[in-house]
Design a protein around this motif. Structure first.
Motif, PDB file in Angstrom:
ATOM      1  N   TRP A 132      -9.852  -5.223 -19.164  1.00  0.00           N
ATOM      2  CA  TRP A 132     -10.337  -4.755 -20.459  1.00  0.00           C
ATOM      3  C   TRP A 132      -9.530  -3.547 -20.930  1.00  0.00           C
ATOM      4  CZ3 TRP A 132     -14.977  -6.420 -23.084  1.00  0.00           C
ATOM      5  CH2 TRP A 132     -15.677  -7.440 -22.415  1.00  0.00           C
ATOM      6  N   SER A 133      -9.448  -3.413 -22.251  1.00  0.00           N
ATOM      7  CA  SER A 133      -8.920  -2.173 -22.810  1.00  0.00           C
ATOM      8  C   SER A 133      -9.980  -1.087 -22.689  1.00  0.00           C
ATOM      9  CB  SER A 133      -8.525  -2.368 -24.276  1.00  0.00           C
ATOM     10  OG  SER A 133      -9.658  -2.733 -25.052  1.00  0.00           O
ATOM     11  N   ALA A 134      -9.568   0.164 -22.749  1.00  0.00           N
ATOM     12  CA  ALA A 134     -10.487   1.285 -22.530  1.00  0.00           C
ATOM     13  C   ALA A 134     -11.588   1.357 -23.575  1.00  0.00           C
ATOM     14  CB  ALA A 134      -9.705   2.597 -22.515  1.00  0.00           C
ATOM     15  N   ASP A 135     -11.339   0.850 -24.787  1.00  0.00           N
ATOM     16  CA  ASP A 135     -12.353   0.892 -25.837  1.00  0.00           C
ATOM     17  C   ASP A 135     -13.214  -0.366 -25.858  1.00  0.00           C
ATOM     18  OD1 ASP A 135     -10.518  -0.939 -26.780  1.00  0.00           O
ATOM     19  OD2 ASP A 135      -9.847   0.280 -28.476  1.00  0.00           O
ATOM     20  N   GLY A 136     -12.948  -1.315 -24.963  1.00  0.00           N
ATOM     21  CA  GLY A 136     -13.737  -2.534 -24.904  1.00  0.00           C
ATOM     22  C   GLY A 136     -13.459  -3.521 -26.017  1.00  0.00           C
ATOM     23  N   VAL A 137     -12.412  -3.277 -26.803  1.00  0.00           N
ATOM     24  CA  VAL A 137     -12.116  -4.122 -27.963  1.00  0.00           C
ATOM     25  C   VAL A 137     -11.322  -5.367 -27.571  1.00  0.00           C
ATOM     26  CG1 VAL A 137     -10.848  -4.185 -30.151  1.00  0.00           C
ATOM     27  CG2 VAL A 137     -12.268  -2.216 -29.584  1.00  0.00           C
ATOM     28  N   TRP A 138     -10.535  -5.250 -26.489  1.00  0.00           N
ATOM     29  CA  TRP A 138      -9.667  -6.351 -26.082  1.00  0.00           C
ATOM     30  C   TRP A 138      -9.911  -6.736 -24.627  1.00  0.00           C
ATOM     31  CZ3 TRP A 138      -6.875  -8.883 -29.617  1.00  0.00           C
ATOM     32  CH2 TRP A 138      -6.449  -8.209 -30.767  1.00  0.00           C
ATOM     33  N   VAL A 139      -9.733  -8.027 -24.359  1.00  0.00           N
ATOM     34  CA  VAL A 139      -9.626  -8.528 -22.999  1.00  0.00           C
ATOM     35  C   VAL A 139      -8.203  -9.046 -22.826  1.00  0.00           C
ATOM     36  CG1 VAL A 139     -10.388 -10.262 -21.346  1.00  0.00           C
ATOM     37  CG2 VAL A 139     -12.064  -9.154 -22.835  1.00  0.00           C
ATOM     38  N   TYR A 140      -7.487  -8.464 -21.886  1.00  0.00           N
ATOM     39  CA  TYR A 140      -6.129  -8.892 -21.564  1.00  0.00           C
ATOM     40  C   TYR A 140      -6.183  -9.849 -20.375  1.00  0.00           C
ATOM     41  CZ  TYR A 140      -4.326  -5.145 -24.555  1.00  0.00           C
ATOM     42  OH  TYR A 140      -4.033  -4.343 -25.625  1.00  0.00           O
ATOM     43  N   PHE A 141      -5.324 -10.853 -20.380  1.00  0.00           N
ATOM     44  CA  PHE A 141      -5.309 -11.790 -19.268  1.00  0.00           C
ATOM     45  C   PHE A 141      -3.949 -12.460 -19.181  1.00  0.00           C
ATOM     46  CE2 PHE A 141      -6.448 -14.285 -22.943  1.00  0.00           C
ATOM     47  CZ  PHE A 141      -5.924 -15.552 -22.737  1.00  0.00           C
ATOM     48  N   ALA A 142      -3.671 -13.019 -18.008  1.00  0.00           N
ATOM     49  CA  ALA A 142      -2.432 -13.752 -17.787  1.00  0.00           C
ATOM     50  C   ALA A 142      -2.731 -15.241 -17.783  1.00  0.00           C
ATOM     51  CB  ALA A 142      -1.797 -13.341 -16.458  1.00  0.00           C
ATOM     52  N   SER A 143      -1.830 -16.016 -18.353  1.00  0.00           N
ATOM     53  CA  SER A 143      -1.978 -17.466 -18.365  1.00  0.00           C
ATOM     54  C   SER A 143      -0.601 -18.103 -18.498  1.00  0.00           C
ATOM     55  CB  SER A 143      -2.875 -17.905 -19.521  1.00  0.00           C
ATOM     56  OG  SER A 143      -2.958 -19.317 -19.598  1.00  0.00           O
ATOM     57  N   ALA A 144      -0.475 -19.303 -17.934  1.00  0.00           N
ATOM     58  CA  ALA A 144       0.769 -20.069 -18.051  1.00  0.00           C
ATOM     59  C   ALA A 144       0.588 -21.224 -19.021  1.00  0.00           C
ATOM     60  CB  ALA A 144       1.201 -20.572 -16.675  1.00  0.00           C
ATOM     61  N   ALA A 145      -0.211 -21.020 -20.053  1.00  0.00           N
ATOM     62  CA  ALA A 145      -0.526 -22.086 -21.000  1.00  0.00           C
ATOM     63  C   ALA A 145       0.702 -22.603 -21.734  1.00  0.00           C
ATOM     64  CB  ALA A 145      -1.571 -21.590 -22.000  1.00  0.00           C
ATOM     65  N   ASN A 146       1.722 -21.763 -21.889  1.00  0.00           N
ATOM     66  CA  ASN A 146       2.945 -22.173 -22.599  1.00  0.00           C
ATOM     67  C   ASN A 146       4.043 -22.651 -21.661  1.00  0.00           C
ATOM     68  OD1 ASN A 146       1.800 -21.646 -25.040  1.00  0.00           O
ATOM     69  ND2 ASN A 146       2.866 -19.715 -25.401  1.00  0.00           N
ATOM     70  N   LEU A 184       2.321 -11.409 -15.179  1.00  0.00           N
ATOM     71  CA  LEU A 184       1.012 -11.746 -14.634  1.00  0.00           C
ATOM     72  C   LEU A 184       0.283 -10.499 -14.155  1.00  0.00           C
ATOM     73  CD1 LEU A 184       1.672 -12.341 -11.058  1.00  0.00           C
ATOM     74  CD2 LEU A 184       3.301 -13.527 -12.499  1.00  0.00           C
ATOM     75  N   MET A 185      -0.982 -10.690 -13.776  1.00  0.00           N
ATOM     76  CA  MET A 185      -1.828  -9.639 -13.192  1.00  0.00           C
ATOM     77  C   MET A 185      -1.852  -8.355 -14.027  1.00  0.00           C
ATOM     78  SD  MET A 185      -0.881 -10.048  -9.153  1.00  0.00           S
ATOM     79  CE  MET A 185      -1.126 -11.618  -8.301  1.00  0.00           C
ATOM     80  N   PRO A 186      -2.328  -8.410 -15.282  1.00  0.00           N
ATOM     81  CA  PRO A 186      -2.351  -7.206 -16.115  1.00  0.00           C
ATOM     82  C   PRO A 186      -3.362  -6.176 -15.611  1.00  0.00           C
ATOM     83  CG  PRO A 186      -3.575  -8.949 -17.171  1.00  0.00           C
ATOM     84  CD  PRO A 186      -2.919  -9.572 -15.967  1.00  0.00           C
ATOM     85  N   ALA A 187      -3.029  -4.918 -15.775  1.00  0.00           N
ATOM     86  CA  ALA A 187      -3.931  -3.786 -15.494  1.00  0.00           C
ATOM     87  C   ALA A 187      -3.804  -2.829 -16.667  1.00  0.00           C
ATOM     88  CB  ALA A 187      -3.566  -3.088 -14.185  1.00  0.00           C
ATOM     89  N   LEU A 188      -4.917  -2.292 -17.139  1.00  0.00           N
ATOM     90  CA  LEU A 188      -4.928  -1.403 -18.301  1.00  0.00           C
ATOM     91  C   LEU A 188      -5.217   0.025 -17.876  1.00  0.00           C
ATOM     92  CD1 LEU A 188      -4.601  -2.243 -21.378  1.00  0.00           C
ATOM     93  CD2 LEU A 188      -4.966  -4.126 -19.778  1.00  0.00           C
ATOM     94  N   ASP A 189      -4.530   0.951 -18.509  1.00  0.00           N
ATOM     95  CA  ASP A 189      -4.724   2.375 -18.242  1.00  0.00           C
ATOM     96  C   ASP A 189      -5.877   2.889 -19.083  1.00  0.00           C
ATOM     97  OD1 ASP A 189      -4.524   5.025 -17.623  1.00  0.00           O
ATOM     98  OD2 ASP A 189      -2.569   5.342 -18.559  1.00  0.00           O
ATOM     99  N   TRP A 190      -6.950   3.324 -18.409  1.00  0.00           N
ATOM    100  CA  TRP A 190      -8.106   3.885 -19.104  1.00  0.00           C
ATOM    101  C   TRP A 190      -8.028   5.404 -19.179  1.00  0.00           C
ATOM    102  CZ3 TRP A 190     -13.021   0.927 -16.980  1.00  0.00           C
ATOM    103  CH2 TRP A 190     -12.960  -0.396 -17.419  1.00  0.00           C
TER     104      TRP A 190
END
Length: 267
Positions: A218-232, A259-265
């Motif tokens: 998640w982003s620190a403000d809760g507005v976004w969910v980040y994720f990794a995918s190989a859909a393309n 892959l494996m995103p991490a967000l700085d809060w």
């Protein structure tokens, strides 16, 4: 090229990125987590000559720092730092104690480590901003479940919340995203509800003979969910609003697998 590294990227400008140093002798650095002003990650030696271990790196470090612990561990993995960086949860293999992975905690203020030997979780902890509880993963009858551990510093209270893997808590601790539906989707669920909904489809691909999971943050403000995918067809970092709107591929122009995103809060 078969090797994995940790990259820092500005989410507002994906063209701005920096590779963090990888420890000598290790070909795989992954599972990043922001830990105060550093990034902690797991490193693996594909030849098995060096033990799987945890390292810390920062933007201004020439070389990563090896994590030191009082635990008599043969291997460490999957670090997950609490917001603010005061604590870190990780998986520990302690051959003299248990033939398997145990969940461990390190308190950076007291410089003390402890093993939660009575906790059935084996790792992948996710913390909210108020760290009175955390989510992790456990196995029940060969199925993966999201486990909640509350009041872990005193009399832990355990409860299973959902069938799935790799939970990611929102900053306020009210919701979590996890890999669900036979690992083909990310689901969103309220902490106090057993009802979940499909958020977005996700596709996983193996890389260099390694199984790589779909994970979210998640982003620190809760507005976004980040994720990794190989859909393309290759791995990219996406983001989406928790209501399922405005899906974006942030690394579509990159010719690598991300892959494996991490967000700085950090505030």
């Amino acid at each position: 090229d078969g090797e994995f590294g940790i990259y820092l990227m500005d989410t507002q400008d994906p063209r701005r990125w920096q590779m963090l140093p990888r420890p000598e002798g290790y070909e795989r650095a992954w599972w990043p987590t922001f830990c105060d002003r550093s990034v902690a990650y797991e490193a693996q030696d594909s030849n098995g000559l060096l033990p799987q271990w945890l390292f810390f790196a920062g933007q201004d470090q020439a070389a990563p720092a090896r994590f030191t612990t009082t635990l008599q561990a043969a291997r460490l993995g999957v670090p997950r730092c609490a917001p603010g960086g005061s604590r870190m949860a990780f998986s520990a293999y302690l051959p003299a104690q248990f033939d398997g992975w145990l969940l461990a905690l390190h308190d950076f203020t007291a410089q003390q480590a402890s093993v939660l030997s009575q906790n059935p979780s084996f790792g992948y902890v996710s913390w909210p901003e108020q760290t009175s509880f955390f989510l992790s993963m456990t196995l029940i009858d060969q199925e993966f479940y999201v486990l909640q551990t509350a009041n872990y510093a005193r009399e832990p209270a355990l409860s299973t919340l959902a069938k799935g893997k790799y939970p990611a808590l929102s900053p306020d601790g009210s919701r979590f995203v996890y890999l669900c539906a036979n690992q083909g989707y990310l689901c969103l669920q309220d902490i106090n509800s057993q009802t979940s909904r499909l958020l977005v489809g996700a596709v996983a691909l193996s890389l260099s003979g390694e199984t790589v999971p779909v994970t979210a943050a998640w982003s620190a403000d809760g507005v976004w969910v980040y994720f990794a995918s190989a859909a393309n067809g290759n791995w990219d970092i996406y983001r989406i609003h928790p209501d399922g709107s405005d899906l974006q591929n942030l690394t579509a122009s990159w010719n690598t697998n991300e892959l494996m995103p991490a967000l700085d809060w950090g505030k």
